[in-house]
Design a protein around this motif. Sequence first.
Motif, PDB file in Angstrom:
ATOM      1  N   LEU A  89       0.846  -1.202   0.000  1.00  0.00           N
ATOM      2  CA  LEU A  89       0.000   0.000   0.000  1.00  0.00           C
ATOM      3  C   LEU A  89       0.878   1.247   0.000  1.00  0.00           C
ATOM      4  N   SER A  90       0.521   2.193  -0.835  1.00  0.00           N
ATOM      5  CA  SER A  90       1.170   3.506  -0.817  1.00  0.00           C
ATOM      6  C   SER A  90       0.247   4.460  -0.087  1.00  0.00           C
ATOM      7  N   GLY A  91       0.831   5.334   0.697  1.00  0.00           N
ATOM      8  CA  GLY A  91       0.015   6.277   1.440  1.00  0.00           C
ATOM      9  C   GLY A  91       0.737   7.581   1.672  1.00  0.00           C
ATOM     10  N   VAL A  92       0.036   8.472   2.333  1.00  0.00           N
ATOM     11  CA  VAL A  92       0.584   9.774   2.691  1.00  0.00           C
ATOM     12  C   VAL A  92       0.273  10.019   4.156  1.00  0.00           C
ATOM     13  N   ARG A  93       1.250  10.556   4.862  1.00  0.00           N
ATOM     14  CA  ARG A  93       1.071  10.888   6.279  1.00  0.00           C
ATOM     15  C   ARG A  93       1.300  12.376   6.460  1.00  0.00           C
ATOM     16  N   VAL A  94       0.588  12.955   7.404  1.00  0.00           N
ATOM     17  CA  VAL A  94       0.773  14.361   7.745  1.00  0.00           C
ATOM     18  C   VAL A  94       0.864  14.489   9.263  1.00  0.00           C
TER      19      VAL A  94
END
Length: 126
Positions: A65-70
């Motif tokens: 899975l590719s994701g983005v975190r902030v």
Amino acid sequence: MARAADGADGGADRVRRVAAFGRRHGVGARVERCSGDAGAVLRAFVAAEDCAGRAKYRNFRTDGLSGVRVDYVCSSRVLNEGKKESALTVVTPRGPVVLHLGGLDSEEHEEMLPAFELAQETLHTT
């Protein structure tokens, strides 16, 4: 059970339901337009937080899975200070998922952060 109700077009139906929920809370149009892009979903989520500032975004990959975190600071009028918050988004075949970590204050956020990071590292679809 959500799985049985989804039907052949389950992902699109779920996005429509999320968008309808979001419209009631002022973010529906943004979520609907960006449903296939983890970064766009996360930016819409953070934009809906009236208090968010100093956001730092980064990409991650885990178990296919590719994701983005902030990580960002939410200004609190009640506490008269900012508190740390984090969120991440992945897009699955059934639609986007946002995982948010807040807390009463930055200290509590920091105490719960290891569990959030473990969730990020072990994310997978079933």
